[in-house]
Motif scaffolding. Structure first.
Motif: not given
Ligand SMILES: [Zn+2]
Length: 392
Positions: A153-164
Protein backbone atom coordinates in the motif's frame (compact mmCIF):
# COMPACT_ATOMS: atom_id res chain seq x y z
CA UNK A 1 5.82 -24.71 -15.44
CA UNK A 2 7.42 -28.10 -14.57
CA UNK A 3 5.85 -30.49 -12.04
CA UNK A 4 5.89 -29.38 -8.37
CA UNK A 5 9.00 -30.28 -6.35
CA UNK A 6 9.26 -30.84 -2.60
CA UNK A 7 10.90 -27.92 -0.84
CA UNK A 8 14.24 -28.38 0.93
CA UNK A 9 14.58 -25.65 3.60
CA UNK A 10 18.39 -25.68 3.52
CA UNK A 11 18.41 -25.34 -0.25
CA UNK A 12 15.94 -22.44 0.05
CA UNK A 13 18.18 -20.63 2.54
CA UNK A 14 21.33 -21.25 0.48
CA UNK A 15 19.78 -19.90 -2.68
CA UNK A 16 18.45 -16.81 -0.93
CA UNK A 17 21.83 -16.25 0.74
CA UNK A 18 23.44 -16.40 -2.70
CA UNK A 19 20.90 -13.82 -3.86
CA UNK A 20 21.88 -11.33 -1.12
CA UNK A 21 23.85 -8.99 -3.44
CA UNK A 22 20.90 -8.86 -5.85
CA UNK A 23 18.52 -8.16 -2.95
CA UNK A 24 20.72 -5.29 -1.79
CA UNK A 25 20.86 -3.85 -5.32
CA UNK A 26 17.07 -3.94 -5.57
CA UNK A 27 16.80 -2.45 -2.08
CA UNK A 28 19.04 0.41 -3.20
CA UNK A 29 16.80 1.08 -6.22
CA UNK A 30 13.72 1.13 -4.03
CA UNK A 31 15.25 3.37 -1.34
CA UNK A 32 16.51 5.80 -3.99
CA UNK A 33 12.92 6.20 -5.18
CA UNK A 34 11.96 8.39 -2.22
CA UNK A 35 8.29 8.05 -1.30
CA UNK A 36 6.89 10.34 1.39
CA UNK A 37 3.21 9.53 2.01
CA UNK A 38 1.89 12.94 0.93
CA UNK A 39 3.88 13.32 -2.32
CA UNK A 40 1.78 11.79 -5.10
CA UNK A 41 4.42 12.13 -7.82
CA UNK A 42 7.15 10.56 -5.70
CA UNK A 43 4.83 7.72 -4.66
CA UNK A 44 3.96 7.02 -8.24
CA UNK A 45 7.66 6.88 -9.25
CA UNK A 46 8.43 4.54 -6.37
CA UNK A 47 5.44 2.38 -7.28
CA UNK A 48 6.82 2.04 -10.83
CA UNK A 49 10.22 0.94 -9.47
CA UNK A 50 8.59 -1.59 -7.15
CA UNK A 51 6.39 -2.89 -9.97
CA UNK A 52 9.46 -3.36 -12.21
CA UNK A 53 11.41 -5.24 -9.53
CA UNK A 54 8.44 -7.44 -8.71
CA UNK A 55 7.53 -8.14 -12.32
CA UNK A 56 11.09 -9.27 -12.99
CA UNK A 57 11.12 -11.52 -9.90
CA UNK A 58 7.60 -12.94 -10.06
CA UNK A 59 7.22 -13.17 -13.83
CA UNK A 60 3.95 -11.27 -13.77
CA UNK A 61 2.93 -7.62 -13.54
CA UNK A 62 0.95 -6.41 -10.52
CA UNK A 63 -2.52 -4.92 -10.50
CA UNK A 64 -2.27 -1.19 -9.88
CA UNK A 65 -4.89 -0.26 -7.29
CA UNK A 66 -7.09 2.81 -7.84
CA UNK A 67 -6.00 6.27 -6.70
CA UNK A 68 -7.37 7.60 -3.42
CA UNK A 69 -10.69 9.16 -4.50
CA UNK A 70 -10.31 11.82 -1.79
CA UNK A 71 -7.02 13.37 -2.89
CA UNK A 72 -5.96 11.58 -6.08
CA UNK A 73 -2.80 10.12 -4.54
CA UNK A 74 -1.62 6.80 -6.03
CA UNK A 75 -3.00 3.50 -4.80
CA UNK A 76 -0.87 0.47 -4.04
CA UNK A 77 0.16 -2.66 -5.92
CA UNK A 78 -1.16 -6.19 -5.73
CA UNK A 79 0.29 -9.43 -7.03
CA UNK A 80 -2.17 -12.26 -6.89
CA UNK A 81 -0.57 -15.63 -7.61
CA UNK A 82 -1.50 -19.27 -7.50
CA UNK A 83 -4.64 -21.23 -8.29
CA UNK A 84 -7.87 -19.24 -8.13
CA UNK A 85 -9.57 -21.95 -6.02
CA UNK A 86 -6.96 -21.84 -3.21
CA UNK A 87 -7.26 -19.34 -0.39
CA UNK A 88 -4.03 -17.31 -0.50
CA UNK A 89 -1.64 -16.18 2.21
CA UNK A 90 -1.48 -12.38 2.42
CA UNK A 91 2.00 -10.83 2.36
CA UNK A 92 1.50 -7.24 3.43
CA UNK A 93 3.64 -4.13 3.27
CA UNK A 94 3.69 -0.46 2.32
CA UNK A 95 6.07 1.58 0.19
CA UNK A 96 5.39 5.05 1.58
CA UNK A 97 7.82 6.41 4.18
CA UNK A 98 7.79 9.21 6.77
CA UNK A 99 10.86 10.93 5.29
CA UNK A 100 10.50 14.09 3.16
CA UNK A 101 11.86 14.15 -0.37
CA UNK A 102 15.50 15.24 -0.35
CA UNK A 103 16.40 13.16 2.72
CA UNK A 104 18.63 11.08 0.39
CA UNK A 105 20.90 14.09 -0.13
CA UNK A 106 22.15 14.08 3.43
CA UNK A 107 21.40 10.43 4.12
CA UNK A 108 22.06 8.47 0.90
CA UNK A 109 21.65 4.73 0.57
CA UNK A 110 24.81 3.16 2.00
CA UNK A 111 25.99 -0.29 3.03
CA UNK A 112 28.76 -0.25 5.63
CA UNK A 113 29.73 -3.66 6.92
CA UNK A 114 26.42 -5.48 7.36
CA UNK A 115 24.36 -2.31 7.84
CA UNK A 116 22.30 -0.68 5.11
CA UNK A 117 21.07 2.85 5.79
CA UNK A 118 18.87 5.30 3.88
CA UNK A 119 15.33 6.65 4.18
CA UNK A 120 12.77 3.86 4.55
CA UNK A 121 15.37 1.08 4.54
CA UNK A 122 13.93 -0.50 7.71
CA UNK A 123 10.35 0.80 7.55
CA UNK A 124 9.83 -0.97 5.30
CA UNK A 125 11.50 -1.23 1.93
CA UNK A 126 13.79 -4.13 2.90
CA UNK A 127 10.71 -6.07 4.02
CA UNK A 128 9.09 -5.61 0.60
CA UNK A 129 12.22 -6.79 -1.20
CA UNK A 130 12.47 -9.81 1.13
CA UNK A 131 8.81 -10.68 0.45
CA UNK A 132 9.33 -10.53 -3.33
CA UNK A 133 12.47 -12.68 -3.18
CA UNK A 134 10.68 -15.17 -0.91
CA UNK A 135 7.90 -15.67 -3.43
CA UNK A 136 10.32 -15.71 -6.39
CA UNK A 137 12.44 -18.42 -4.76
CA UNK A 138 9.36 -20.49 -3.90
CA UNK A 139 8.26 -20.36 -7.54
CA UNK A 140 11.69 -21.44 -8.69
CA UNK A 141 12.09 -24.28 -6.20
CA UNK A 142 8.60 -25.75 -6.36
CA UNK A 143 7.98 -25.10 -10.04
CA UNK A 144 4.62 -23.49 -9.35
CA UNK A 145 3.10 -20.24 -8.19
CA UNK A 146 2.36 -20.27 -4.44
CA UNK A 147 -1.12 -19.14 -3.41
CA UNK A 148 -0.15 -15.65 -2.36
CA UNK A 149 -1.58 -12.13 -2.43
CA UNK A 150 1.30 -9.69 -2.08
CA UNK A 151 -0.13 -6.27 -1.28
CA UNK A 152 1.96 -3.10 -1.03
CA UNK A 153 0.00 0.00 0.00
CA UNK A 154 0.96 3.67 -0.40
CA UNK A 155 -0.49 5.37 2.69
CA UNK A 156 0.23 3.28 5.79
CA UNK A 157 2.28 5.99 7.48
CA UNK A 158 -0.64 8.43 7.44
CA UNK A 159 -3.17 5.97 8.87
CA UNK A 160 -4.13 4.14 5.63
CA UNK A 161 -7.04 6.41 4.60
CA UNK A 162 -7.42 4.55 1.28
CA UNK A 163 -5.19 1.47 1.69
CA UNK A 164 -6.89 0.38 4.90
CA UNK A 165 -10.06 -0.70 3.10
CA UNK A 166 -8.04 -2.74 0.60
CA UNK A 167 -6.07 -4.37 3.42
CA UNK A 168 -9.27 -5.37 5.23
CA UNK A 169 -10.85 -6.66 2.03
CA UNK A 170 -7.83 -8.84 1.22
CA UNK A 171 -7.27 -9.98 4.80
CA UNK A 172 -10.83 -11.38 4.80
CA UNK A 173 -10.07 -13.44 1.70
CA UNK A 174 -6.76 -14.84 2.97
CA UNK A 175 -5.99 -17.78 5.26
CA UNK A 176 -3.32 -15.80 7.12
CA UNK A 177 -1.56 -12.44 7.00
CA UNK A 178 2.23 -12.23 7.21
CA UNK A 179 3.13 -8.59 7.77
CA UNK A 180 6.51 -7.54 6.40
CA UNK A 181 7.01 -4.60 8.79
CA UNK A 182 10.39 -4.31 10.50
CA UNK A 183 11.15 -6.66 13.40
CA UNK A 184 11.17 -5.74 17.08
CA UNK A 185 14.58 -5.07 18.67
CA UNK A 186 16.96 -7.98 18.12
CA UNK A 187 14.86 -9.40 15.27
CA UNK A 188 11.83 -10.34 17.39
CA UNK A 189 8.51 -11.10 15.73
CA UNK A 190 5.49 -9.03 16.75
CA UNK A 191 2.65 -11.09 18.17
CA UNK A 192 0.57 -8.18 19.48
CA UNK A 193 0.16 -4.50 18.79
CA UNK A 194 -1.83 -2.08 20.87
CA UNK A 195 -4.96 -0.47 19.49
CA UNK A 196 -4.88 3.22 18.72
CA UNK A 197 -7.51 5.89 19.27
CA UNK A 198 -7.16 9.62 19.00
CA UNK A 199 -9.45 12.47 19.95
CA UNK A 200 -9.67 16.20 19.31
CA UNK A 201 -11.32 17.97 22.23
CA UNK A 202 -12.39 21.58 21.68
CA UNK A 203 -13.70 23.94 24.36
CA UNK A 204 -15.53 27.15 23.54
CA UNK A 205 -15.28 30.10 25.90
CA UNK A 206 -15.93 33.84 25.73
CA UNK A 207 -13.21 36.34 24.91
CA UNK A 208 -12.68 39.46 27.06
CA UNK A 209 -9.85 41.87 27.86
CA UNK A 210 -7.63 40.09 30.40
CA UNK A 211 -6.84 43.35 32.22
CA UNK A 212 -9.96 45.49 31.91
CA UNK A 213 -12.80 43.04 32.38
CA UNK A 214 -11.58 39.43 32.73
CA UNK A 215 -14.75 38.61 34.67
CA UNK A 216 -16.78 39.04 31.48
CA UNK A 217 -14.79 36.26 29.77
CA UNK A 218 -15.06 32.48 30.07
CA UNK A 219 -11.59 30.95 29.91
CA UNK A 220 -11.56 27.97 27.51
CA UNK A 221 -7.91 27.20 28.30
CA UNK A 222 -8.46 26.88 32.06
CA UNK A 223 -11.42 24.62 31.41
CA UNK A 224 -9.43 22.44 29.01
CA UNK A 225 -6.51 22.20 31.48
CA UNK A 226 -8.86 20.69 34.09
CA UNK A 227 -10.21 18.27 31.48
CA UNK A 228 -6.68 17.11 30.59
CA UNK A 229 -5.78 16.46 34.24
CA UNK A 230 -9.02 14.52 34.73
CA UNK A 231 -8.41 12.46 31.58
CA UNK A 232 -4.94 11.40 32.66
CA UNK A 233 -6.50 9.51 35.56
CA UNK A 234 -8.16 7.17 33.04
CA UNK A 235 -4.84 5.55 32.16
CA UNK A 236 -3.54 5.57 35.72
CA UNK A 237 -5.22 2.32 36.83
CA UNK A 238 -3.74 0.13 34.09
CA UNK A 239 -0.16 0.39 32.86
CA UNK A 240 -1.08 -1.27 29.56
CA UNK A 241 -3.07 1.85 28.68
CA UNK A 242 -1.40 5.11 27.68
CA UNK A 243 -3.26 8.37 27.27
CA UNK A 244 -1.06 11.19 25.98
CA UNK A 245 -2.09 14.77 25.23
CA UNK A 246 0.03 15.53 22.14
CA UNK A 247 -1.03 18.73 20.36
CA UNK A 248 -2.68 21.77 21.94
CA UNK A 249 -3.60 25.33 21.12
CA UNK A 250 -5.61 28.09 22.75
CA UNK A 251 -6.34 31.78 22.70
CA UNK A 252 -5.79 34.67 20.33
CA UNK A 253 -3.53 37.26 22.00
CA UNK A 254 -1.50 37.52 25.20
CA UNK A 255 -4.01 39.88 26.85
CA UNK A 256 -7.28 38.21 25.88
CA UNK A 257 -9.22 35.59 27.83
CA UNK A 258 -9.09 32.58 25.45
CA UNK A 259 -12.41 31.91 23.76
CA UNK A 260 -11.21 28.60 22.41
CA UNK A 261 -8.85 25.80 23.38
CA UNK A 262 -8.11 22.50 21.72
CA UNK A 263 -6.12 19.36 22.52
CA UNK A 264 -5.40 16.13 20.68
CA UNK A 265 -5.16 13.02 22.84
CA UNK A 266 -3.40 9.82 21.70
CA UNK A 267 -4.67 6.64 23.38
CA UNK A 268 -3.10 3.15 23.17
CA UNK A 269 -4.93 0.10 24.51
CA UNK A 270 -4.17 -3.63 24.82
CA UNK A 271 -7.52 -5.04 23.70
CA UNK A 272 -10.75 -4.11 21.97
CA UNK A 273 -12.84 -4.18 25.14
CA UNK A 274 -10.52 -1.66 26.80
CA UNK A 275 -10.61 0.47 23.65
CA UNK A 276 -14.40 0.69 23.92
CA UNK A 277 -14.34 1.26 27.69
CA UNK A 278 -11.82 4.09 27.39
CA UNK A 279 -13.89 5.63 24.60
CA UNK A 280 -16.98 5.69 26.81
CA UNK A 281 -15.02 6.86 29.86
CA UNK A 282 -13.31 9.67 27.94
CA UNK A 283 -16.64 11.10 26.80
CA UNK A 284 -18.00 10.81 30.35
CA UNK A 285 -15.00 12.47 32.03
CA UNK A 286 -15.02 15.39 29.60
CA UNK A 287 -18.76 15.90 30.13
CA UNK A 288 -18.38 15.75 33.93
CA UNK A 289 -15.39 18.12 34.04
CA UNK A 290 -16.22 20.75 31.43
CA UNK A 291 -17.88 23.96 32.62
CA UNK A 292 -18.06 25.40 29.09
CA UNK A 293 -19.47 24.05 25.82
CA UNK A 294 -17.23 21.42 24.24
CA UNK A 295 -16.96 19.16 21.23
CA UNK A 296 -15.17 15.81 20.86
CA UNK A 297 -14.23 14.33 17.50
CA UNK A 298 -12.18 11.23 16.70
CA UNK A 299 -12.30 7.83 18.36
CA UNK A 300 -10.85 4.37 17.80
CA UNK A 301 -8.68 4.35 14.63
CA UNK A 302 -6.96 0.96 14.76
CA UNK A 303 -8.22 -2.01 16.74
CA UNK A 304 -5.53 -3.93 18.63
CA UNK A 305 -3.68 -6.87 17.09
CA UNK A 306 -4.49 -9.30 19.87
CA UNK A 307 -2.08 -12.06 20.77
CA UNK A 308 -4.62 -14.83 20.16
CA UNK A 309 -4.63 -13.99 16.42
CA UNK A 310 -0.87 -14.63 16.22
CA UNK A 311 -0.63 -17.76 18.38
CA UNK A 312 -0.82 -20.43 15.65
CA UNK A 313 1.42 -18.48 13.28
CA UNK A 314 4.06 -18.10 16.00
CA UNK A 315 4.18 -21.88 16.24
CA UNK A 316 4.51 -22.13 12.45
CA UNK A 317 7.31 -19.55 12.48
CA UNK A 318 9.16 -21.43 15.18
CA UNK A 319 8.93 -24.73 13.29
CA UNK A 320 10.09 -23.08 10.07
CA UNK A 321 13.09 -21.44 11.79
CA UNK A 322 14.03 -24.85 13.24
CA UNK A 323 13.88 -26.40 9.79
CA UNK A 324 16.03 -23.59 8.41
CA UNK A 325 18.53 -24.05 11.25
CA UNK A 326 18.00 -20.45 12.37
CA UNK A 327 17.70 -19.29 15.99
CA UNK A 328 14.37 -18.24 17.50
CA UNK A 329 14.48 -14.42 17.71
CA UNK A 330 11.75 -14.14 20.33
CA UNK A 331 8.52 -12.23 19.94
CA UNK A 332 7.15 -9.05 21.44
CA UNK A 333 3.98 -7.07 22.08
CA UNK A 334 4.50 -3.49 20.89
CA UNK A 335 2.75 -0.13 21.21
CA UNK A 336 3.10 0.98 17.58
CA UNK A 337 0.39 0.14 15.08
CA UNK A 338 0.50 -1.19 11.51
CA UNK A 339 -1.92 -2.45 8.91
CA UNK A 340 -1.49 -5.80 10.70
CA UNK A 341 -3.99 -4.43 13.24
CA UNK A 342 -6.58 -4.30 10.44
CA UNK A 343 -5.85 -7.89 9.35
CA UNK A 344 -6.34 -9.18 12.90
CA UNK A 345 -9.54 -7.15 13.24
CA UNK A 346 -10.82 -8.80 10.05
CA UNK A 347 -10.55 -12.11 11.93
CA UNK A 348 -7.49 -13.31 10.00
CA UNK A 349 -4.57 -15.01 11.78
CA UNK A 350 -1.84 -12.36 11.67
CA UNK A 351 1.86 -12.27 12.50
CA UNK A 352 3.78 -9.01 12.24
CA UNK A 353 7.43 -7.96 12.29
CA UNK A 354 8.45 -10.54 9.65
CA UNK A 355 10.32 -7.92 7.61
CA UNK A 356 13.68 -6.25 8.08
CA UNK A 357 15.95 -6.89 11.05
CA UNK A 358 17.44 -3.59 12.16
CA UNK A 359 16.16 -0.56 14.01
CA UNK A 360 15.48 3.16 14.26
CA UNK A 361 12.11 3.33 12.45
CA UNK A 362 11.17 6.95 11.61
CA UNK A 363 14.57 8.10 12.90
CA UNK A 364 17.73 9.33 11.18
CA UNK A 365 19.70 6.34 12.46
CA UNK A 366 17.31 3.85 10.77
CA UNK A 367 19.21 0.77 9.58
CA UNK A 368 18.78 -2.78 8.27
CA UNK A 369 21.13 -5.73 8.71
CA UNK A 370 21.61 -7.12 5.19
CA UNK A 371 22.83 -10.51 6.42
CA UNK A 372 19.32 -11.07 7.80
CA UNK A 373 17.62 -10.33 4.49
CA UNK A 374 17.96 -13.87 3.08
CA UNK A 375 17.12 -15.41 6.46
CA UNK A 376 13.88 -13.46 6.77
CA UNK A 377 13.02 -14.11 3.12
CA UNK A 378 13.56 -17.84 3.74
CA UNK A 379 11.35 -17.73 6.84
CA UNK A 380 8.54 -16.01 4.93
CA UNK A 381 8.89 -18.41 1.97
CA UNK A 382 8.80 -21.49 4.17
CA UNK A 383 5.82 -20.18 6.15
CA UNK A 384 3.91 -19.52 2.93
CA UNK A 385 4.73 -23.03 1.74
CA UNK A 386 3.73 -24.68 5.03
CA UNK A 387 0.52 -22.67 5.35
CA UNK A 388 -0.36 -23.55 1.76
CA UNK A 389 0.44 -27.23 2.32
CA UNK A 390 -1.79 -27.24 5.40
CA UNK A 391 -4.60 -26.02 3.18
CA UNK A 392 -4.24 -28.75 0.56
ZN1 LIG B 1 5.85 0.59 8.36
Amino acid sequence: MPAPQALDPQDLLHRLTDATPAMVTDLERLVRAESPSLDGDALSTCRTVLAEIGTRLLGTAPTILPNDPGNGRPGGLLWQLGPADTQPVLLLGHFDTVFPKGTLKHRPFLVEGTRATGPGVFDMKAGLIQGLYAVAQLRELTGQDPAVALLATADEEIGSPAGGRVVTQWARQCRAALVLEGAADGGGLKHARKGWSFYDIRVKGIAAHAGLEPDKGRNALSDLAKIIVALESLAAQDDRITLTPTLASAGTTQNTVPDRAQVTVDVRVPDIRTQQEIDTALHRVVAETARLPFEITGGPNRPPLEQARAADLLVTARTCLDELGLPWPGSAAVGGISDGNLCAAAGTPTLDGLGAVGGGPHADHEWTDVTHMPQRAALVALMVERLGAAAR
